[in-house]
Design an enzyme around this catalytic site. Sequence first.
Site, PDB file in Angstrom:
ATOM      1  N   GLY A  41      -4.329  -8.004  -4.387  1.00  0.00           N
ATOM      2  CA  GLY A  41      -5.234  -8.316  -3.283  1.00  0.00           C
ATOM      3  C   GLY A  41      -6.685  -8.297  -3.742  1.00  0.00           C
ATOM      4  O   GLY A  41      -7.512  -9.096  -3.289  1.00  0.00           O
ATOM      5  N   ASN A  42      -7.002  -7.378  -4.676  1.00  0.00           N
ATOM      6  CA  ASN A  42      -8.379  -7.271  -5.161  1.00  0.00           C
ATOM      7  C   ASN A  42      -8.840  -8.548  -5.846  1.00  0.00           C
ATOM      8  O   ASN A  42     -10.037  -8.826  -5.899  1.00  0.00           O
ATOM      9  CB  ASN A  42      -8.515  -6.101  -6.131  1.00  0.00           C
ATOM     10  CG  ASN A  42      -8.451  -4.776  -5.408  1.00  0.00           C
ATOM     11  OD1 ASN A  42      -9.135  -4.568  -4.423  1.00  0.00           O
ATOM     12  ND2 ASN A  42      -7.591  -3.889  -5.898  1.00  0.00           N
ATOM     13  N   LYS A  89       4.577  -0.644   4.057  1.00  0.00           N
ATOM     14  CA  LYS A  89       3.664  -1.616   3.426  1.00  0.00           C
ATOM     15  C   LYS A  89       2.424  -1.800   4.302  1.00  0.00           C
ATOM     16  O   LYS A  89       2.517  -2.255   5.449  1.00  0.00           O
ATOM     17  CB  LYS A  89       4.406  -2.941   3.253  1.00  0.00           C
ATOM     18  CG  LYS A  89       3.573  -4.047   2.669  1.00  0.00           C
ATOM     19  CD  LYS A  89       3.506  -3.951   1.177  1.00  0.00           C
ATOM     20  CE  LYS A  89       2.404  -4.801   0.611  1.00  0.00           C
ATOM     21  NZ  LYS A  89       1.853  -4.248  -0.624  1.00  0.00           N
ATOM     22  N   LYS A 125       4.651  -7.292  -3.707  1.00  0.00           N
ATOM     23  CA  LYS A 125       4.565  -8.384  -4.682  1.00  0.00           C
ATOM     24  C   LYS A 125       4.743  -7.895  -6.121  1.00  0.00           C
ATOM     25  O   LYS A 125       5.155  -8.656  -6.988  1.00  0.00           O
ATOM     26  CB  LYS A 125       3.254  -9.164  -4.537  1.00  0.00           C
ATOM     27  CG  LYS A 125       2.011  -8.403  -4.918  1.00  0.00           C
ATOM     28  CD  LYS A 125       1.398  -8.880  -6.198  1.00  0.00           C
ATOM     29  CE  LYS A 125       0.290  -8.008  -6.707  1.00  0.00           C
ATOM     30  NZ  LYS A 125      -0.076  -6.759  -6.129  1.00  0.00           N
ATOM     31  N   LYS A 135       2.566  -0.827  -9.051  1.00  0.00           N
ATOM     32  CA  LYS A 135       2.250  -1.613 -10.255  1.00  0.00           C
ATOM     33  C   LYS A 135       2.898  -1.008 -11.497  1.00  0.00           C
ATOM     34  O   LYS A 135       3.555  -1.705 -12.275  1.00  0.00           O
ATOM     35  CB  LYS A 135       0.733  -1.708 -10.460  1.00  0.00           C
ATOM     36  CG  LYS A 135       0.062  -2.434  -9.325  1.00  0.00           C
ATOM     37  CD  LYS A 135      -1.439  -2.466  -9.486  1.00  0.00           C
ATOM     38  CE  LYS A 135      -2.126  -2.597  -8.148  1.00  0.00           C
ATOM     39  NZ  LYS A 135      -1.522  -3.530  -7.188  1.00  0.00           N
TER      40      LYS A 135
HETATM   41  N1  LIG Z   1      -3.505   6.823 -11.414  1.00  0.00           N
HETATM   42  C1  LIG Z   1      -4.268   5.759 -11.104  1.00  0.00           C
HETATM   43  N2  LIG Z   1      -4.859   5.041 -12.087  1.00  0.00           N
HETATM   44  C2  LIG Z   1      -5.638   3.970 -11.787  1.00  0.00           C
HETATM   45  N3  LIG Z   1      -5.882   3.540 -10.516  1.00  0.00           N
HETATM   46  C3  LIG Z   1      -5.308   4.230  -9.504  1.00  0.00           C
HETATM   47  C4  LIG Z   1      -4.488   5.360  -9.758  1.00  0.00           C
HETATM   48  N4  LIG Z   1      -4.050   5.842  -8.565  1.00  0.00           N
HETATM   49  C5  LIG Z   1      -4.581   5.048  -7.619  1.00  0.00           C
HETATM   50  N5  LIG Z   1      -5.344   4.073  -8.168  1.00  0.00           N
HETATM   51  C6  LIG Z   1      -6.033   3.033  -7.380  1.00  0.00           C
HETATM   52  O1  LIG Z   1      -5.263   1.854  -7.442  1.00  0.00           O
HETATM   53  C7  LIG Z   1      -6.162   0.750  -7.204  1.00  0.00           C
HETATM   54  C8  LIG Z   1      -5.449  -0.547  -7.519  1.00  0.00           C
HETATM   55  O2  LIG Z   1      -4.453  -0.747  -6.512  1.00  0.00           O
HETATM   56  P1  LIG Z   1      -4.699  -1.750  -5.292  1.00  0.00           P
HETATM   57  O3  LIG Z   1      -6.049  -1.523  -4.697  1.00  0.00           O
HETATM   58  O4  LIG Z   1      -3.502  -1.701  -4.401  1.00  0.00           O
HETATM   59  O5  LIG Z   1      -4.720  -3.107  -6.123  1.00  0.00           O
HETATM   60  P2  LIG Z   1      -4.509  -4.650  -5.781  1.00  0.00           P
HETATM   61  O6  LIG Z   1      -5.081  -4.900  -4.408  1.00  0.00           O
HETATM   62  O7  LIG Z   1      -5.257  -5.312  -6.875  1.00  0.00           O
HETATM   63  O8  LIG Z   1      -3.022  -4.926  -5.829  1.00  0.00           O
HETATM   64  C9  LIG Z   1      -7.343   1.117  -8.076  1.00  0.00           C
HETATM   65  O9  LIG Z   1      -8.519   0.481  -7.656  1.00  0.00           O
HETATM   66  C10 LIG Z   1      -7.432   2.644  -7.874  1.00  0.00           C
HETATM   67  O10 LIG Z   1      -8.345   2.932  -6.830  1.00  0.00           O
HETATM   68  N1  LIG Z   2       2.878  -8.486  -0.510  1.00  0.00           N
HETATM   69  C1  LIG Z   2       2.031  -7.636  -1.204  1.00  0.00           C
HETATM   70  O1  LIG Z   2       2.464  -6.745  -1.947  1.00  0.00           O
HETATM   71  O2  LIG Z   2       0.682  -7.878  -1.010  1.00  0.00           O
HETATM   72  P1  LIG Z   2      -0.558  -7.022  -1.573  1.00  0.00           P
HETATM   73  O3  LIG Z   2      -0.369  -6.901  -3.055  1.00  0.00           O
HETATM   74  O4  LIG Z   2      -1.778  -7.807  -1.214  1.00  0.00           O
HETATM   75  O5  LIG Z   2      -0.494  -5.687  -0.879  1.00  0.00           O
END
Ligand SMILES: Nc1ncnc2c1ncn2[C@@H]1O[C@H](COP(=O)(O)OP(=O)(O)O)[C@@H](O)[C@H]1O
Ligand SMILES: NC(=O)OP(=O)(O)O
Length: 312
Positions: free
Chosen positions: A9-10, A127, A211, A273
Site C-alpha cells: 500500500g505504501n 484485515k 496480498k 511480508k
Molecule cells: N520488525 C519490523 N521491521 C521493520 N518494519 C516493521 C517491523 N514491524 C513493523 N514494521 C512496520 O511495517 C511497515 C511496513 O508494513 P506496511 O505499512 O503494512 O507496508 P505496505 O503498506 O507497504 O504493505 C513499516 O513501515 C514498519 O512501520
Molecule cells: N489486499 C492487501 O493485502 O492489501 P494491502 O497490502 O494494501 O493491505
Amino acid sequence: MRIVVALGGNAMTATDGSSSPDDQRAAIEEAAGHIATLVAAGHEVVVTHGNGPQVGNILLKNELSAHLLTPVSLDWCGAQTQGTIGFTLMNALERRLAAVGTPRPVATLVSRTLVDPDDPAFDAPTKAVGPYNDAEHAARMVEQGQSWRDEGAKGWRRLVPSPEPREIVDAPAVEALVGQGFLVVSSGGGGIPVVASAAGGYEGIEAVIDKDLTATLLSRQVGADLLVIATDVEHAVLRWGTPEARPIGEVDAATMRRHIEAGEFGVGSMLPKVDAVTRFVEGGGPRAVVTSLPSIARAVEGGTGTIVVPSA
Ligand SMILES: Nc1ncnc2c1ncn2[C@@H]1O[C@H](COP(=O)(O)OP(=O)(O)O)[C@@H](O)[C@H]1O
Ligand SMILES: NC(=O)OP(=O)(O)O
C-alpha cells in the site's frame, strides 16, 4: 530471472498515507520506474499489488450512498480495485518501460484467488482496510456490527475477513501472457476471493485476501526465481522500535521462521511480508526479499534488503 514483485500500500499512496487519485497516480508512476529498471536489467517481471486503502474506500462509499444505490459486495469492491490500480499501473509501466529503452506491452488480469468457504477467518476479521478514524467513530461502527482495530498512532481501522489463499485460479492466463512477452499485473489485492460454485465454476465471496500471502502462491504457480516484496523500509528489523534494533540482511528460512515465532514483526504490517517470503523459500523457492521500493534493483542483485534463502 523471473521475478514476482509485490507492491505494498505504501508504494501506491503518498508518504503521509493519503490515497487521493493524484497521490495514487504519482506513487504508482514512481513504482513503475523502479519496476522498469528490473526489466531493463533483463528480468521477466510479474507484478502484484495491495488494495487495503482502496477497497476500504469503495466499501465506505457504498455505505454512504446506500440510501440511493444498492451496495455491492466486498468481492465486487475488490474487483473494482484491480481495475483502477491495474489501469493506472499499465499506463505508468508502459511509459516507464519505453523511457528505459525496453518497451513492452503490459496487461492487467482481473484475477481470482480460490479460498476455502469454511476458513475460520470468515468468523474473525483481521484485515485492515480503508481510512483511519478515531475511537468514537470505531465504537459507533462496532455497535452496528462492524469490526475495528486500534492501529496505534494513526487511529482505528475497519477489519474484514481475510482467508488463506489456496490457488491462483488464473495462473495459466498469467503464463500465457508472459509467454507472449507481456509484463503482467495479476492478483491485485490478493486476488478476488472465490469459492467453488454449486452451479459449476466459481463465485465471489466477501473477503480481502492478504496480498503478501497471495504473492507467495503466485510466485510458486508461475515458477518465479525470486519473490520481492516492496514496502517502505529497506529491511525487516529485529527488536523493531527499540534502541537495540538490528536490520536483518541475508537469513535462512529456518532462522527467519524462529524470528517470526518469537513475535519480532508487527501484526498486519511486517509479519505478513516476512511470513510470505519465508513460506516461498520453505516451499522450495530459491530466494525471496523484503525491501523498500527504491532498493528493489539492488536487492535483486543481493546488495540490500532482507534476503531469505533456503536452510542448509
Ligand atoms: N520488525 C519490523 N521491521 C521493520 N518494519 C516493521 C517491523 N514491524 C513493523 N514494521 C512496520 O511495517 C511497515 C511496513 O508494513 P506496511 O505499512 O503494512 O507496508 P505496505 O503498506 O507497504 O504493505 C513499516 O513501515 C514498519 O512501520
Ligand atoms: N489486499 C492487501 O493485502 O492489501 P494491502 O497490502 O494494501 O493491505
